[in-house]
Design an enzyme around this catalytic site. Structure first.
Site, short mmCIF file in Angstrom:
data_model
loop_
_atom_site.label_atom_id
_atom_site.label_comp_id
_atom_site.label_asym_id
_atom_site.label_seq_id
_atom_site.Cartn_x
_atom_site.Cartn_y
_atom_site.Cartn_z
N LYS A 94 29.08 12.29 23.07
CA LYS A 94 29.62 10.95 23.31
C LYS A 94 31.13 10.95 23.20
O LYS A 94 31.83 10.31 24.01
CB LYS A 94 28.99 9.96 22.32
N GLN A 138 25.34 5.94 14.57
CA GLN A 138 24.38 6.94 15.04
C GLN A 138 23.10 6.88 14.20
O GLN A 138 23.15 7.00 12.98
CB GLN A 138 24.99 8.33 14.98
N ASP A 161 25.36 -0.37 21.62
CA ASP A 161 23.98 0.14 21.70
C ASP A 161 23.02 -0.94 22.19
O ASP A 161 21.89 -0.63 22.57
CB ASP A 161 23.53 0.64 20.33
#
Length: 323
Positions: A94, A138, A161
């Site tokens: 990422k 994460q 997200d």
């Protein structure tokens, strides 16, 4: 090999099995670069790697425009807690992709014994920073930390997200918001091959909040008739066989047999499962689905690459909405 302009000449003749079975329209030449041919009687493979590169190119252009207008790059910050090897790989990917697309960012690495108080304080700090447009914690977190509590603490406007309950609610009521990345990638894949969802029967196998539930709502928003299936669905084979669109997101290797697929259906396989022999397979029995589907995503190289691409797109979306 990718299709080039020759895809424009590939059509199903009137009355062919593909058309008679309710097969979906094939893509226009403009969309051909996301398709790979196998054989005349097998499904077209949707190339997630190629499409992800296109999305990243779009993100880079938008990020450059944002910089020119506002004097700063869109900002994405990632919080990584602990030493999980897979999480570290995902975060590195990422980080690299964001830099390539002109998105500024930082990875905040915290030790595995980080307390909930310290983690929530870090999230609050990032929420308050004006130059940060996207925050990603994460997952999964170490076992002593509660994933949902941390997700809930992220500012919904920075929740790239798309997992915050506010963004989930906005999806339910059909209002603009940040959408979960993998379902968004699946929808972009369907769009890339010219799939007309209006009136089509779709089934989503898997009811997770990460993929199953969001993509069912996204399909519904495009006027598909959606069936939600799961581990307790009675006669799953019959339900799958009724549908023009099959989205598999249940996490069980090759649960969905190729013989279940309706001729001409489009198959989006979100699953990625490693077998004892080291092979990666999806939730769909790929080899036997190929002769029946009109289009299918491979595993690997299908949905996976789209997740990071849509995360980057969400980051620019968030930046544009915040200025």
């Amino acid at each position: 090999m990718l299709f080039t302009s020759d895809i424009a000449d590939r059509t199903w003749p009137p009355g062919s099995p593909r058309q008679a079975s309710g097969g979906l329209a094939l893509p226009s030449p403009a969309r051909c670069c996301y398709l790979r041919p196998i054989m005349a009687e097998q499904a077209t493979i949707i190339d997630g790697k190629a499409l992800a590169q296109t999305v990243r190119g779009e993100v880079k252009t938008r990020a450059e425009s944002f910089l020119a207008k506002h004097g700063r790059q869109p900002g994405l910050h990632v919080v990584l807690v602990g030493d999980d090897p897979a999480s570290h790989v995902y975060v590195r990917n990422k980080e690299k992709a964001a830099a390539q697309c002109g998105i500024a960012g930082e990875v905040h690495r915290l030790p595995a014994d980080t307390s909930m108080e310290v983690l929530l304080a870090k999230v609050a700090e990032l929420n308050a920073a004006p130059g940060i447009d996207g925050i990603l914690v994460q997952l999964p977190l170490p076992k002593h930390l509660d994933d949902q509590t941390v997700v809930d603490a992220v500012d919904p406007a920075k929740d790239v997200d798309g997992l915050h309950p506010v963004n989930a609610g906005l999806l339910v009521v059909g209002r603009p918001g940040l959408r979960p990345c993998t379902p968004s990638g699946c929808m972009r894949m369907l769009s890339s091959i010219g799939t007309d969802l209006k009136g089509k029967r779709a089934i989503v196998v898997g009811r997770s909040t990460l993929v199953g539930k969001p993509i069912a709502l996204m399909l519904l928003a495009e006027n598909a008739t959606v069936t939600m299936a799961h581990s307790r669905t009675v006669d799953l084979a019959a339900r799958v066989a009724e549908c023009d669109i099959v989205v598999a997101a249940v996490g069980v290797p090759e649960l969905i047999k190729g013989s279940w697929i309706k001729p001409g259906a489009v198959v989006i396989d979100v699953g990625i499962n490693r077998l004892d022999d080291g092979r990666l397979v999806g939730d769909v029995e790929y080899a036997t689905a190929l002769p029946r589907a009109s289009a299918i995503t491979p595993v690997p190289g299908g949905v996976g690459p789209m997740t990071i691409a849509m995360l980057l797109s969400n980051t620019v979306d968030a930046a544009e909405r915040r200025v």
